[in-house]
Design an enzyme around this catalytic site. Sequence first.
Site, PDB file in Angstrom:
ATOM      1  N   LYS A   1       6.622   7.117  64.397  1.00 19.07           N
ATOM      2  CA  LYS A   1       5.519   6.956  63.440  1.00 19.07           C
ATOM      3  C   LYS A   1       4.788   8.284  63.349  1.00 19.07           C
ATOM      4  O   LYS A   1       4.771   9.049  64.311  1.00 19.07           O
ATOM      5  CB  LYS A   1       4.552   5.877  63.931  1.00 19.07           C
ATOM      6  CG  LYS A   1       3.660   5.313  62.846  1.00 19.07           C
ATOM      7  CD  LYS A   1       4.372   4.205  62.087  1.00 19.07           C
ATOM      8  CE  LYS A   1       3.643   3.774  60.856  1.00 19.07           C
ATOM      9  NZ  LYS A   1       4.253   2.550  60.274  1.00 19.07           N
TER      10      LYS A   1
ATOM     11  N   ASP B   1       3.514   4.515  54.585  1.00 17.14           N
ATOM     12  CA  ASP B   1       2.654   3.522  55.261  1.00 17.14           C
ATOM     13  C   ASP B   1       1.323   3.599  54.503  1.00 17.14           C
ATOM     14  O   ASP B   1       1.307   4.053  53.335  1.00 17.14           O
ATOM     15  CB  ASP B   1       2.505   3.841  56.760  1.00 17.14           C
ATOM     16  CG  ASP B   1       1.886   2.692  57.562  1.00 17.14           C
ATOM     17  OD1 ASP B   1       2.600   1.729  57.877  1.00 17.14           O
ATOM     18  OD2 ASP B   1       0.662   2.736  57.845  1.00 17.14           O
TER      19      ASP B   1
END
Length: 445
Positions: A125, A165
């Site tokens: 991430k 995201d």
Amino acid sequence: MKYVEKVFEQLKQNNPNEPEFLQAAQEILFTLAPVFEAHPEYEKAGLLERFVEPERVIEFRVPWVDDSGKVQVNRGYRVQFNSAIGPYKGGLRFHPSVNLSILKFLGLEQILKNSLTSLPIGGGKGGSNFDPKGKSDAEVMRFCQSFMTELYRHIGPDADVPAGDIGVGGREIGYLFGQYKRIKAQSENGVLTGKGLSYGGSLGRTEATGYGLLFYVQEMLRVNNMTLEGKTVCISGSGNVAIFACEKAQALGAKVVTMSDSNGFIYDPNGIQLDVVKDIKLGHRGRIKEYAEKVAGSVYTEGCRNVWQTKCDVALPCATQNEIDLDSAKALIANGVKAVGEGANMPSTLEAIDAFLKAGVLFAPAKAANAGGVATSALEMSQNSMRYSWTKEEVLSKLQGIMVNIHTACQKASEEYGFGYNLVAGANIAGFLKVADAMMAQGIV
Ligand code: NDP
Ligand code: 2IT
């Protein structure tokens, strides 16, 4: 002290300033206890100590020049958490709240989520505390170019494959990809997913997380002898996940009555008109408040948390972490909620999850229920490798199959390890077992 408790105590000492990371780890670790009882060899191999420590964390300066000529400096990150089953894979988040705690919680969740998809992708991430809100396209482009000028050396189609995201959608992926290609002078379109259709994107990726959430919730309801037909649904958020969750919920016969953004929420007793929301959010990046000005009979309330005071059968949190606290959970339960499906990552606090499970509310945890986005990203990677593309019907039918399989895997693991029908435990265990097997096979690395 049990192995999981020892590792969690150590984790708290090592990461005292990372509350979101510790929250995600706590939820995962304590449901894994029976796995370590069944597999004493895991403890000997220090498996859990290695699992909770990212393989690599990259942090960098992102300088850029705003439209007024002023120099701005943001912080960029990539957490390369676990590559046991494939290249690091996970989104980039651009939001002022981004810090290492948030990215490590997201990265840890991503390892298990990606494992659940049954596709060969590890967990990662990244992101930045850059706030795209209110910035011009030119500013967003300059920021993305600067961000990629450092990130490019750490990623690649077989190394680490970022995607979107919060705050990172098609526009940002386009700018990031353009800069990567310019630096590398190679056509490596498998380096990012969520790309535009004209340069290697997959049909269905835009819809995948929201649609996948509904496929999962539909399956959870089906095995519990319920359907979405005629159900009243509350959705939070009005971004990528929320919009396509709403679209699929409506297609399955539900009435969606709320959506929100970080300022407040709208309630439409007649059912949300999604074309109006799309026009506000996708058309001109406006605020959800405008909906109430456009649609008669709908109401706007300032403050996004109050959305959970609305009476509904199914709640789909699709905005951000910890948006459902214990009070919100209690209100939902008192109003008769039957099912909760997490579209956002970790939207429910530990206390809220506990309350739902104790009240017998069907609960679809994020790492299983929102895995459709990354699963379709992996399908995008496959298509890029094949230099071929599937039709939208083919992609969505694969997505639906994957979501049903994830539900089955969660149910099976939960029952096998003595949790009954508990998808929180099932998702953690099913996701972990595959990663553990791969880590054991690869030695102490
Ligand atoms: P978007 O940026 O498209 O939309 C985010 C939405 O959530 C916006 O409506 C935003 O409101 C709201 N929001 C963001 N932060 C907050 C906050 N702190 N408080 C209240 N509302 C907030 O992001 P996505 O739809 O892509 O992501 C939503 C969630 O889904 C995130 O948790 C993400 O991690 C998760 N997710 C996303 C996937 C994907 O494929 N995109 C896949 C799996 C999970 P505002 O505009 O006012 O900021
Ligand atoms: O949280 C997530 O799974 C995502 N933001 C999607 C990640 C991806 O690589 O598609």
